[in-house]
Write a protein that holds these residues in place. Structure first.
Motif, PDB file in Angstrom:
ATOM      1  N   LEU A 100       0.827  -1.211   0.000  1.00 49.69           N
ATOM      2  CA  LEU A 100       0.000   0.000   0.000  1.00 49.69           C
ATOM      3  C   LEU A 100       0.858   1.257   0.000  1.00 49.69           C
ATOM      4  N   ALA A 101       1.898   1.280   0.811  1.00 49.98           N
ATOM      5  CA  ALA A 101       2.776   2.446   0.882  1.00 49.98           C
ATOM      6  C   ALA A 101       3.448   2.709  -0.461  1.00 49.98           C
ATOM      7  N   LEU A 102       3.913   1.654  -1.119  1.00 48.79           N
ATOM      8  CA  LEU A 102       4.540   1.814  -2.426  1.00 48.79           C
ATOM      9  C   LEU A 102       3.547   2.350  -3.456  1.00 48.79           C
ATOM     10  N   LEU A 103       2.342   1.783  -3.486  1.00 52.83           N
ATOM     11  CA  LEU A 103       1.335   2.218  -4.461  1.00 52.83           C
ATOM     12  C   LEU A 103       0.903   3.646  -4.220  1.00 52.83           C
ATOM     13  N   ASN A 104       0.640   3.998  -2.970  1.00 48.31           N
ATOM     14  CA  ASN A 104       0.152   5.346  -2.668  1.00 48.31           C
ATOM     15  C   ASN A 104       1.173   6.408  -3.051  1.00 48.31           C
ATOM     16  N   ARG A 105       2.437   6.154  -2.776  1.00 43.95           N
ATOM     17  CA  ARG A 105       3.470   7.134  -3.106  1.00 43.95           C
ATOM     18  C   ARG A 105       3.622   7.269  -4.623  1.00 43.95           C
ATOM     19  N   ALA A 106       3.599   6.137  -5.335  1.00 40.81           N
ATOM     20  CA  ALA A 106       3.699   6.181  -6.796  1.00 40.81           C
ATOM     21  C   ALA A 106       2.500   6.899  -7.404  1.00 40.81           C
ATOM     22  N   ALA A 107       1.319   6.687  -6.834  1.00 39.91           N
ATOM     23  CA  ALA A 107       0.115   7.353  -7.334  1.00 39.91           C
ATOM     24  C   ALA A 107       0.178   8.862  -7.102  1.00 39.91           C
ATOM     25  N   ARG A 108       0.726   9.284  -5.972  1.00 40.77           N
ATOM     26  CA  ARG A 108       0.876  10.721  -5.717  1.00 40.77           C
ATOM     27  C   ARG A 108       1.817  11.351  -6.736  1.00 40.77           C
ATOM     28  N   ALA A 109       2.905  10.653  -7.039  1.00 40.40           N
ATOM     29  CA  ALA A 109       3.849  11.174  -8.025  1.00 40.40           C
ATOM     30  C   ALA A 109       3.202  11.291  -9.402  1.00 40.40           C
ATOM     31  N   ALA A 110       2.447  10.270  -9.808  1.00 45.29           N
ATOM     32  CA  ALA A 110       1.773  10.311 -11.106  1.00 45.29           C
ATOM     33  C   ALA A 110       0.758  11.446 -11.165  1.00 45.29           C
ATOM     34  N   ALA A 111       0.074  11.696 -10.047  1.00 44.27           N
ATOM     35  CA  ALA A 111      -0.911  12.781 -10.007  1.00 44.27           C
ATOM     36  C   ALA A 111      -0.244  14.135 -10.196  1.00 44.27           C
ATOM     37  N   ILE A 112       0.953  14.291  -9.663  1.00 41.46           N
ATOM     38  CA  ILE A 112       1.693  15.538  -9.875  1.00 41.46           C
ATOM     39  C   ILE A 112       2.033  15.700 -11.351  1.00 41.46           C
ATOM     40  N   THR A 113       2.467  14.617 -11.976  1.00 37.74           N
ATOM     41  CA  THR A 113       2.858  14.682 -13.386  1.00 37.74           C
ATOM     42  C   THR A 113       1.676  15.013 -14.285  1.00 37.74           C
ATOM     43  N   VAL A 114       0.518  14.394 -14.064  1.00 38.19           N
ATOM     44  CA  VAL A 114      -0.623  14.672 -14.962  1.00 38.19           C
ATOM     45  C   VAL A 114      -1.173  16.074 -14.762  1.00 38.19           C
ATOM     46  N   GLY A 115      -0.822  16.710 -13.658  1.00 40.50           N
ATOM     47  CA  GLY A 115      -1.226  18.095 -13.435  1.00 40.50           C
ATOM     48  C   GLY A 115      -0.329  19.104 -14.104  1.00 40.50           C
ATOM     49  N   ARG A 116       0.705  18.621 -14.806  1.00 43.13           N
ATOM     50  CA  ARG A 116       1.650  19.488 -15.496  1.00 43.13           C
ATOM     51  C   ARG A 116       1.658  19.157 -16.987  1.00 43.13           C
ATOM     52  N   GLU A 117       2.079  20.096 -17.795  1.00 42.48           N
ATOM     53  CA  GLU A 117       2.199  19.840 -19.226  1.00 42.48           C
ATOM     54  C   GLU A 117       3.485  19.077 -19.504  1.00 42.48           C
ATOM     55  N   GLY A 118       3.386  18.011 -20.314  1.00 42.09           N
ATOM     56  CA  GLY A 118       4.560  17.243 -20.694  1.00 42.09           C
ATOM     57  C   GLY A 118       5.028  16.317 -19.598  1.00 42.09           C
ATOM     58  N   MET A 119       6.165  15.663 -19.867  1.00 44.24           N
ATOM     59  CA  MET A 119       6.767  14.734 -18.911  1.00 44.24           C
ATOM     60  C   MET A 119       7.590  15.546 -17.918  1.00 44.24           C
ATOM     61  N   ASP A 120       6.951  15.913 -16.813  1.00 49.17           N
ATOM     62  CA  ASP A 120       7.590  16.781 -15.810  1.00 49.17           C
ATOM     63  C   ASP A 120       7.348  16.175 -14.438  1.00 49.17           C
ATOM     64  N   PRO A 121       8.059  15.082 -14.091  1.00 46.43           N
ATOM     65  CA  PRO A 121       7.791  14.375 -12.837  1.00 46.43           C
ATOM     66  C   PRO A 121       8.317  15.140 -11.632  1.00 46.43           C
ATOM     67  N   PRO A 122       7.842  14.782 -10.452  1.00 47.49           N
ATOM     68  CA  PRO A 122       8.242  15.510  -9.243  1.00 47.49           C
ATOM     69  C   PRO A 122       9.659  15.198  -8.791  1.00 47.49           C
ATOM     70  N   THR A 123      10.252  16.163  -8.097  1.00 46.09           N
ATOM     71  CA  THR A 123      11.478  15.903  -7.354  1.00 46.09           C
ATOM     72  C   THR A 123      11.112  15.260  -6.025  1.00 46.09           C
ATOM     73  N   ARG A 124      12.129  14.826  -5.290  1.00 49.07           N
ATOM     74  CA  ARG A 124      11.863  14.249  -3.968  1.00 49.07           C
ATOM     75  C   ARG A 124      11.196  15.277  -3.038  1.00 49.07           C
ATOM     76  N   ASP A 125      11.622  16.535  -3.133  1.00 48.66           N
ATOM     77  CA  ASP A 125      11.000  17.575  -2.303  1.00 48.66           C
ATOM     78  C   ASP A 125       9.549  17.779  -2.686  1.00 48.66           C
ATOM     79  N   ASP A 126       9.245  17.750  -3.999  1.00 49.67           N
ATOM     80  CA  ASP A 126       7.853  17.871  -4.442  1.00 49.67           C
ATOM     81  C   ASP A 126       6.991  16.761  -3.848  1.00 49.67           C
ATOM     82  N   LEU A 127       7.537  15.561  -3.831  1.00 44.93           N
ATOM     83  CA  LEU A 127       6.760  14.385  -3.458  1.00 44.93           C
ATOM     84  C   LEU A 127       6.701  14.178  -1.947  1.00 44.93           C
ATOM     85  N   ASP A 128       7.825  14.341  -1.271  1.00 39.72           N
ATOM     86  CA  ASP A 128       7.915  13.991   0.143  1.00 39.72           C
ATOM     87  C   ASP A 128       8.101  15.172   1.070  1.00 39.72           C
ATOM     88  N   GLY A 129       8.304  16.362   0.502  1.00 34.78           N
ATOM     89  CA  GLY A 129       8.596  17.528   1.346  1.00 34.78           C
ATOM     90  C   GLY A 129       7.372  18.031   2.076  1.00 34.78           C
TER      91      GLY A 129
END
Length: 308
Positions: free
Chosen positions: A279-308
């Motif tokens: 569950l922890a692995l899936l939830n974190r990966a899903a949060r990262a994907a949600a950040i990416t789809v909220g941006r134009e193009g392939m712009d994935p989060p940094t560690r600070d974006d995701l965990d900060g």
């Protein structure tokens, strides 16, 4: 090309890097991409040492790809000497989904050399397009003695040939893999009418340690030999779905890299993950994907974006 001999690699990725020629209602533009390249960028943004082995030409588009990878800390190793850098014409619909038309030459050296790393990842066009697909599988077979094997089919029907041949290639890699991630669309194309959870269970029976299926707004699920887990999607405003699955994949691997131990211990621990760990692995990966789809193009989060 960047040399990598002095670095310790967390992940070595083998697969296509290309330029997406993206057409939307607003016009056309060029963006670097390719599913394996995107996974390496997602890992680099999270601070991991990632190397991408790909066919990238010494041309303007190749230079753009190398600059994009380097900006995220990814080392590029060129396999062979292609005449031109591959392209994919992507058309983005009103719902944000993309369709593709590819121009790619996938001829790899035999054998293709892969830097030593804790995880070896491959997938997408690289794993199904002849003749290079055979070298990809051979590389995965060689890497398995010293690395965890990760695989994302990321099916491109225009390049896979018939469904039966594609499914055979996919299942051969699934049988070698410790971690497999696919979209529900991939699963449906490979196994029409079969529920995603049953596809994941089939892959675990074939040999995968952890099989994950993502399904956009419907969330994602994971299957191991011991547990089945599903989670809802993360609520977000979708701007562009390009790279969402690759961000999920890269972030999933980032989480797995936190598991201690040598390769045998890592392989065993991935295969025995309990429900809470999955569950922890899936939830974190899903949060990262949600950040990416909220941006134009392939712009994935940094560690600070995701965990900060």
């Amino acid at each position: 090309m960047t040399t990598t001999e002095a670095r310790t690699h967390d992940v070595a990725v083998l697969g296509e890097a290309l330029v997406d020629i993206v057409t939307t209602a607003a016009g056309a533009s060029e963006r670097p991409g390719g599913s394996p390249a995107n996974v390496s960028v997602a890992l680099g943004r999270l601070g991991r040492n990632a190397t991408l082995v790909a066919r990238v030409a010494d041309d303007e588009r190749g230079a753009a790809l190398n600059a994009w990878l380097s900006a995220s800390g990814v080392d590029l190793v060129t396999a062979g000497s292609p005449e031109r850098t591959a392209t994919a014409r992507a058309t983005i619909g009103e719902n944000g989904n993309a369709t593709y038309d590819f121009d790619i030459d996938w001829v790899l050296p035999s054998p293709v050399e892969i830097p030593a790393a804790r995880i070896f990842h491959t997938g997408s066009v690289a794993a199904t397009l002849a003749p290079g697909a055979d070298e990809v599988r051979a590389a995965a077979e060689r890497a398995r003695a010293t690395a965890l094997i990760s695989y994302d089919p990321n099916i491109r029907p225009a390049l896979t040939g018939g469904r039966d041949d594609a499914t055979a290639r996919v299942e051969a890699l699934v049988a070698l893999a410790d971690v497999v991630k696919a979209s529900a669309e991939d699963a449906e194309w490979l196994y029409p009418g079969v529920a995603p959870v049953d596809v994941a269970r089939r892959w675990v029976e074939l040999g995968a340690g952890l099989a994950v299926i993502t399904d956009g707004e419907a969330g994602s699920l994971a299957v191991t030999a011991h547990t089945t887990v599903d989670i809802p999607a993360v609520s977000t405003v979708v701007v562009d779905t390009v790279g969402a699955g690759d961000t999920f994949m890269g972030t999933l691997l980032d989480g797995i890299l936190d598991i201690p131990g040598d390769i045998d211990e890592l392989r065993a621990r991935v295969r025995s993950l309990d429900r809470e760990a999955v569950l922890a692995l899936l939830n974190r990966a899903a949060r990262a994907a949600a950040i990416t789809v909220g941006r134009e193009g392939m712009d994935p989060p940094t560690r600070d974006d995701l965990d900060g």
